[in-house]
Design a protein around this motif. Structure first.
Motif, mmCIF file in Angstrom:
data_model
loop_
_atom_site.group_PDB
_atom_site.id
_atom_site.type_symbol
_atom_site.label_atom_id
_atom_site.label_comp_id
_atom_site.label_asym_id
_atom_site.label_seq_id
_atom_site.Cartn_x
_atom_site.Cartn_y
_atom_site.Cartn_z
ATOM 1 N N ALA A 46 0.831 -1.211 0.000
ATOM 2 C CA ALA A 46 0.000 0.000 0.000
ATOM 3 C C ALA A 46 0.864 1.259 0.000
ATOM 4 O O ALA A 46 0.615 2.196 -0.776
ATOM 5 C CB ALA A 46 -0.942 -0.010 1.205
ATOM 6 N N ALA A 47 1.874 1.288 0.854
ATOM 7 C CA ALA A 47 2.739 2.466 0.928
ATOM 8 C C ALA A 47 3.481 2.681 -0.386
ATOM 9 O O ALA A 47 3.596 3.821 -0.868
ATOM 10 C CB ALA A 47 3.741 2.315 2.080
ATOM 11 N N ARG A 55 4.626 9.741 -7.293
ATOM 12 C CA ARG A 55 5.987 9.877 -7.834
ATOM 13 C C ARG A 55 6.980 10.343 -6.770
ATOM 14 O O ARG A 55 7.928 11.086 -7.046
ATOM 15 C CB ARG A 55 6.003 10.797 -9.046
ATOM 16 N N ASN A 56 6.737 9.889 -5.554
ATOM 17 C CA ASN A 56 7.616 10.212 -4.437
ATOM 18 C C ASN A 56 8.817 9.269 -4.484
ATOM 19 O O ASN A 56 8.652 8.056 -4.513
ATOM 20 C CB ASN A 56 6.848 10.043 -3.117
ATOM 21 N N THR A 62 10.209 1.847 0.323
ATOM 22 C CA THR A 62 9.130 0.941 0.727
ATOM 23 C C THR A 62 9.094 -0.286 -0.182
ATOM 24 O O THR A 62 8.792 -1.387 0.276
ATOM 25 C CB THR A 62 7.763 1.654 0.738
ATOM 26 N N ALA A 63 9.426 -0.102 -1.463
ATOM 27 C CA ALA A 63 9.484 -1.250 -2.369
ATOM 28 C C ALA A 63 10.580 -2.219 -1.934
ATOM 29 O O ALA A 63 10.380 -3.442 -1.933
ATOM 30 C CB ALA A 63 9.721 -0.781 -3.804
ATOM 31 N N SER A 64 11.727 -1.699 -1.541
ATOM 32 C CA SER A 64 12.832 -2.551 -1.078
ATOM 33 C C SER A 64 12.452 -3.309 0.189
ATOM 34 O O SER A 64 12.710 -4.507 0.311
ATOM 35 C CB SER A 64 14.082 -1.701 -0.807
ATOM 36 N N TYR A 106 12.412 -4.510 -8.918
ATOM 37 C CA TYR A 106 12.398 -3.795 -10.199
ATOM 38 C C TYR A 106 11.966 -2.346 -9.994
ATOM 39 O O TYR A 106 12.602 -1.416 -10.513
ATOM 40 C CB TYR A 106 11.472 -4.496 -11.203
ATOM 41 N N LEU A 107 10.886 -2.145 -9.245
ATOM 42 C CA LEU A 107 10.412 -0.781 -8.985
ATOM 43 C C LEU A 107 11.466 0.043 -8.252
ATOM 44 O O LEU A 107 11.723 1.190 -8.614
ATOM 45 C CB LEU A 107 9.126 -0.816 -8.157
ATOM 46 N N ALA A 108 12.072 -0.550 -7.236
ATOM 47 C CA ALA A 108 13.081 0.176 -6.459
ATOM 48 C C ALA A 108 14.260 0.576 -7.337
ATOM 49 O O ALA A 108 14.747 1.713 -7.258
ATOM 50 C CB ALA A 108 13.554 -0.673 -5.281
#
Length: 120
Positions: A46-47, A55-56, A62-64, A106-108
């Protein structure tokens, strides 16, 4: 330096644990422990979603963290599962959690790359 020393110090500790921990044990608050991991994973998802939508750049953090929780959840699912159907279910969940972890990594990484490059 401190992290390297900690890594080295953990080796004898792990040997001690392997030699002294019981093969099985009874655990209190078992449901709380398992639900707690899922709460952490849901909160991380969620975060990351909210921060990513905004786009923060903190979304990469948080992804990591969410990737790490997903891997931990999979590890404990597999290593504590009874043989048979419970293990098959744990392995299936682990595949899903591995997918989540990969997506989060991937996102991180992609967000970190975007932050390093700055606005186009």
């Amino acid at each position: 330096m401190l992290l390297g020393a900690t890594a080295v110090a953990l080796v004898p500790w792990m040997v001690l644990l392997v030699r002294t921990l019981p093969a099985s044990t009874e655990v209190r608050n078992w449901q709380v422990a398992w639900v707690g991991l899922d709460v952490l994973m849901a909160a991380g998802c969620a975060a990351t979603a909210v921060l990513g939508f905004r786009r923060n750049p903190h979304a990469r953090l948080t992804a990591s963290a969410t990737a790490a929780v997903a891997v931990l959840d999979a590890w404990f699912d597999i290593t504590t599962a009874q043989p048979g159907a419970a293990l098959v279910q744990a392995l299936a969940c682990a595949v899903a959690e591995a997918g989540l972890a990969c997506a989060c990594v991937y996102l991180a990484l992609s967000m970190a790359h975007a932050v390093c490059e700055g606005p186009g």
